[in-house]
Design a protein around this motif. Structure first.
Motif, PDB file in Angstrom:
ATOM      1  N   LYS A  81       9.808   2.480   2.296  1.00  0.00           N
ATOM      2  CA  LYS A  81       9.038   3.705   2.168  1.00  0.00           C
ATOM      3  C   LYS A  81       9.911   4.832   1.599  1.00  0.00           C
ATOM      4  O   LYS A  81       9.504   5.571   0.697  1.00  0.00           O
ATOM      5  CB  LYS A  81       8.474   4.109   3.528  1.00  0.00           C
ATOM      6  N   GLN A  92       1.553   1.580  -4.339  1.00  0.00           N
ATOM      7  CA  GLN A  92       2.626   2.004  -5.241  1.00  0.00           C
ATOM      8  C   GLN A  92       3.334   0.804  -5.862  1.00  0.00           C
ATOM      9  O   GLN A  92       3.611   0.773  -7.058  1.00  0.00           O
ATOM     10  CB  GLN A  92       3.640   2.861  -4.468  1.00  0.00           C
ATOM     11  N   ILE A 128       8.194   5.279  -1.959  1.00  0.00           N
ATOM     12  CA  ILE A 128       7.192   6.331  -1.825  1.00  0.00           C
ATOM     13  C   ILE A 128       7.835   7.713  -1.890  1.00  0.00           C
ATOM     14  O   ILE A 128       7.384   8.599  -2.603  1.00  0.00           O
ATOM     15  CB  ILE A 128       6.406   6.161  -0.505  1.00  0.00           C
ATOM     16  N   ASP A 129       8.923   7.872  -1.111  1.00  0.00           N
ATOM     17  CA  ASP A 129       9.593   9.174  -1.111  1.00  0.00           C
ATOM     18  C   ASP A 129      10.511   9.362  -2.308  1.00  0.00           C
ATOM     19  O   ASP A 129      10.975  10.483  -2.558  1.00  0.00           O
ATOM     20  CB  ASP A 129      10.400   9.350   0.187  1.00  0.00           C
ATOM     21  N   ASP A 153       0.631   4.752   5.535  1.00  0.00           N
ATOM     22  CA  ASP A 153       1.831   4.696   4.709  1.00  0.00           C
ATOM     23  C   ASP A 153       2.040   3.304   4.133  1.00  0.00           C
ATOM     24  O   ASP A 153       2.467   3.139   2.989  1.00  0.00           O
ATOM     25  CB  ASP A 153       3.057   5.104   5.520  1.00  0.00           C
ATOM     26  N   THR A 210      -0.294   2.819   1.282  1.00  0.00           N
ATOM     27  CA  THR A 210       0.179   3.599   0.132  1.00  0.00           C
ATOM     28  C   THR A 210       1.351   2.892  -0.532  1.00  0.00           C
ATOM     29  O   THR A 210       1.444   2.837  -1.768  1.00  0.00           O
ATOM     30  CB  THR A 210       0.599   5.009   0.578  1.00  0.00           C
ATOM     31  N   LEU A 211       2.246   2.362   0.297  1.00  0.00           N
ATOM     32  CA  LEU A 211       3.394   1.630  -0.232  1.00  0.00           C
ATOM     33  C   LEU A 211       2.946   0.428  -1.045  1.00  0.00           C
ATOM     34  O   LEU A 211       3.448   0.169  -2.138  1.00  0.00           O
ATOM     35  CB  LEU A 211       4.288   1.195   0.921  1.00  0.00           C
TER      36      LEU A 211
END
Length: 452
Positions: free
Chosen positions: A68, A133, A72-73, A126, A129-130
């Motif tokens: 993550k 992505q 993501i970050d 999360d 979302t990961l």
């Protein structure tokens, strides 16, 4: 070679996703390993970091937490690895495993006890979302691969300039892996446009029969005709089609006339006898047969030895009147050819015979044959090939159409001599010329009533 920012970005994107410089180079075809390392060092996330210790096994929630942060970050993998205490290569391995399986392999039993702050563990949202992505990133990589491997585009190609047909080809290659809406959205192609292109791609080839005929004509003419001559032959057969269509089909079928340059044979041996005037003076036009003749000797070098061709070319229509072929560029080769040409003359015909300053055309026997037949000698200037360019052009066609681009290593001398003679016969009888209205030299003479 200078690489564009797009090419550098593509390489770094692959490196970030795969962690393998070799895979980057194999996929994109560039750059070299040192260049890739140089690009890596230009960005903070690829700076060298000290050796880290790492645990034998990490729990799944820690792996997800690390992924993550990296994806993501957007934190650099190497900085995260330095902070957490795992090697970058191991983190890249987790990323690849998660992208491929959607989960991690079960942990082996280990004595290591890792404490992770619960607030750092991502929520279910999360995780989704990961996954999204990573799927999006993998789709971009796969589209880039198909653009390079299927469409044969440059690695730095801007995908926005692809045609709808090219985009449809990429979607066809990937639609079993990704959903059609996702691919269309990524390539900015409307679904209706995709279906239209899909129908056009798989439509029946309306040029199927024409395609077969073009391939046949190309091979029947020694793989020597370009699209203009093939178009002329089709027209003679009653097939009216655009030159552009013929050119496109020949390109699709890889019907390419091969070319190769080799060192030209030089027969100049010095000024052994007085040179004569350049009577032709680069005027290679003739109103009737047997007004102006051109001659020269050309060399063929094959593994079995060397072969020499000595022809007489008539300026009237470019027809090779007579020729001799041998393994030595001697006086007999040139003189025998001239004797045979003289025998073909009708009473009162006394053509100009133009040559370069080679020794064959300055020996006493050649001069005697010319004089007794009442012919006129003409010679090029020393070292000036344009003075005999029409004959040089004939040799250029001959070697391009018959010699270059073919394998002669297993050919015997006698077989090669027969090949050259067959070509000369074909040139007279079948090779069409646009300057003769799409007729061969022999057919042209027959069409105007000249006996041959």
């Amino acid at each position: 070679m200078r690489y564009t920012n797009e090419q550098i970005s593509a390489a770094l994107l692959l490196l970030k996703a795969t962690g393998s410089p070799k895979q980057v180079i194999d996929t994109l075809g560039y750059p070299s390993s040192p260049m890739l390392y140089h690009w890596r060092d230009m960005y903070p996330e690829y700076y060298n970091v000290p050796d880290q210790k790492h645990w034998k096994q990490a729990p799944d929630n820690l792996k997800q937490y690390i992924i993550k942060r990296c994806l993501i970050d957007g934190e650099p993998v190497k900085l995260v690895a330095e902070e957490i205490g795992y090697t970058p290569s191991l983190i890249y391995k987790w990323i690849r495993e998660y992208r491929k399986k959607g989960h991690f392999s079960p942990m082996k039993k280990t004595t290591a006890n890792v404490e992770v702050n619960p607030s750092d563990i991502e929520s279910a949202e999360d995780i989704n979302t990961l996954k999204a992505q990573m799927l999006d990133m993998q789709m971009e990589i796969d589209i880039l691969k198909e653009t390079i491997n299927v469409l044969k585009k440059d690695p730095g190609i801007d995908q926005t300039v692809l045609t709808n047909r090219e985009k449809a080809v990429i979607i066809d290659a990937l639609k079993n892996k990704y959903s059609l809406p996702a691919l269309c959205k990524k390539l900015d192609l409307a679904k209706s446009s995709y279906y239209y292109q899909e129908k056009a791609i798989h439509a029946e080839d309306k040029y199927h029969e024409l395609r077969k005929k073009i391939v046949q004509l190309f091979h029947d003419n020694r793989d020597a005709f370009g699209y203009r001559k093939i178009h002329t032959l089709l027209h003679k057969l009653g097939l009216i089609i655009s030159e552009k269509v013929v050119r496109r089909i020949m390109k699709q079928e890889a019907l390419i006339v091969k070319q190769r340059r080799r060192q030209k044979y030089n027969s100049y041996k010095g000024e052994i006898t007085p040179a004569v005037e350049n009577v032709i003076n680069r005027d290679f036009h003739a109103d009737n047969p047997n007004q102006k003749w051109l001659t020269d000797i050309t060399e063929f070098s094959i593994k079995a030895g060397k072969v020499y061709l000595s022809p007489i070319i008539d300026c009237f229509d470019g027809m090779p009147l007579t020729w001799t072929i041998g393994t030595s560029p001697n006086a007999e080769l040139a003189n025998t050819m001239l004797e045979n040409a003289i025998l073909s003359l009708a009473p009162g015909e006394t053509p100009i015979v133009h040559s370069d300053r080679g020794c064959h055309y300055r020996w006493p026997e050649w001069i005697r044959l010319i004089t007794e037949a009442g012919l006129t000698r003409s010679m090029s200037k020393k070292g000036c090939s344009p003075d005999n360019s029409a004959c040089e052009g004939f040799f250029g066609h001959l070697k391009t159409e018959m010699f270059y681009g073919r394998e002669w290593d297993n050919c015997r001398i006698d077989e090669f001599i027969q090949e050259v003679d067959d070509y000369m016969q074909w040139y007279r009888r079948d090779r069409i010329k646009s300057t003769l209205g799409g007729l061969s030299p022999l057919d042209y003479r027959r069409s105007i009533g000249v006996s041959v």
